[in-house]
Scaffold this motif. Structure first.
Motif: not given
Length: 322
Positions: A238-241, A250-252, A288-289
């Motif tokens: 839940e925290q990650i999604f 965020e990029g993924l 890349r950020c």
């Protein structure tokens, strides 16, 4: 109680060309019956971490530089090779990414599964053969094909044989390295459902290595996002999604097509994974950020706990705030 606890694990490949820092100070905890998803691009260090747990890394060039791998309280890096052989397959099993290299090309597949069962269980040859036949049926392979050799199977069927072999001894911990890569979508769903049934029935814990965030969403309790050999974000599903915090995470998610939004093009992460023999200074993701500052290029970020159990390796969450 944690079934598996990885503390400060670093694994390097030392060659004539240089030192490749594949895994850098990784910490993970896995409770009994839990599934953790290990997510990241190719080259992030996911498979090296998994092979390190089972001590299957070829040495040289691989070298475990630091850390502890506690399984049921025992440090696997300190046990003898003979004890480790008893643990592999019986207590900890692995579904390898490439079934071609996981199977013996000159042994019939039925004999290979039977051998694993006999090696780790006190049973007769006939009992082992019966268990082997049950495992083949479980993964959807006709029992008559037990007499065939690996080259007579398609890529997806080979992967099913590897899964049957890994599950044959009812392991306490299953490490699945992209177990459904070679399978079509319908079989993929069946295999994942089968693995989840085993997990619930036997209380098996699982480390699921994958690129597919959809598989993570439907199968995992915790998620660890890896980049350049480091855990950059770690937390519950839940925290990650629902509380995406690290720019890489965020990029993924931005790279996934959305059913709700009508967009012409996806937003890929610019650039490539850094060379492990020449990792950038400061934050490994800084080239890349989109949020990169001068401080990011010089200061290596620690893991900040932004919520209980939700850790992020990003300077934006440091004491100075956003």
């Amino acid at each position: 109680m944690n079934l598996l606890e990885i503390k400060d694990l670093s694994i390097h490949y030392v060659t004539k060309e240089g030192t490749f820092k594949s895994v850098n100070h990784v910490n993970l905890e896995l409770e009994e019956g839990e599934t953790i998803g290990l997510v990241g691009e190719t080259g992030a260090g996911k498979t090296t971490t998994a092979l390190g747990i089972l001590r299957l890394l070829q040495s040289p060039p691989a070298k475990i530089v630091s850390g502890e791998i506690l399984f049921k309280g025992t440090d696997l890096l300190k046990v003898s090779e003979e004890e480790m052989q008893k643990i592999r397959g019986n207590d900890i099993a692995m579904i390898f990414q490439d079934p071609m290299t996981a199977l013996n090309p000159i042994m019939r597949v039925g004999d290979q599964i039977t051998e694993v069962i006999e090696l780790h269980n006190d049973c007769t040859h006939e009992e082992a053969r019966k268990r082997m036949r049950n495992m083949l049926e479980l993964v959807g392979i006709n029992v008559e094909r037990a007499r065939e050799f690996p080259h007579q199977f398609s890529g997806g069927m080979k992967q099913r044989v590897v899964i049957a072999m890994a599950l044959a001894c009812n392991p306490h911990l299953l490490i699945a390295d992209e177990p459904t890569t070679a399978l079509d979508v319908t079989i993929q769903a069946q295999v994942l459902e089968m693995m989840n049934e085993l997990k619930e029935k036997l209380g098996t814990s699982m480390i699921l290595i994958t690129h597919d965030l959809g598989i993570v969403a439907s199968n995992c309790d915790k998620v660890a996002i890896m980049y350049a050999g480091e855990i950059v974000e770690y937390g519950s599903l839940e925290q990650i999604f629902h509380h995406i915090s690290h720019p890489y995470t965020e990029g993924l998610f931005n790279s996934i097509p959305s059913l709700d939004k009508d967009v012409d093009r996806l937003k890929p992460i610019k650039g490539l994974m850094p060379d492990p023999s020449a990792l950038p200074e400061g934050c490994k993701f800084n080239p890349r950020c989109q949020y990169c500052t001068e401080k990011c290029r010089t200061t290596e970020p620690p893991l900040y706990e932004i919520q209980p159990g939700h850790l992020v390796r990003c300077l934006r969450y440091g004491e100075e705030g956003q």
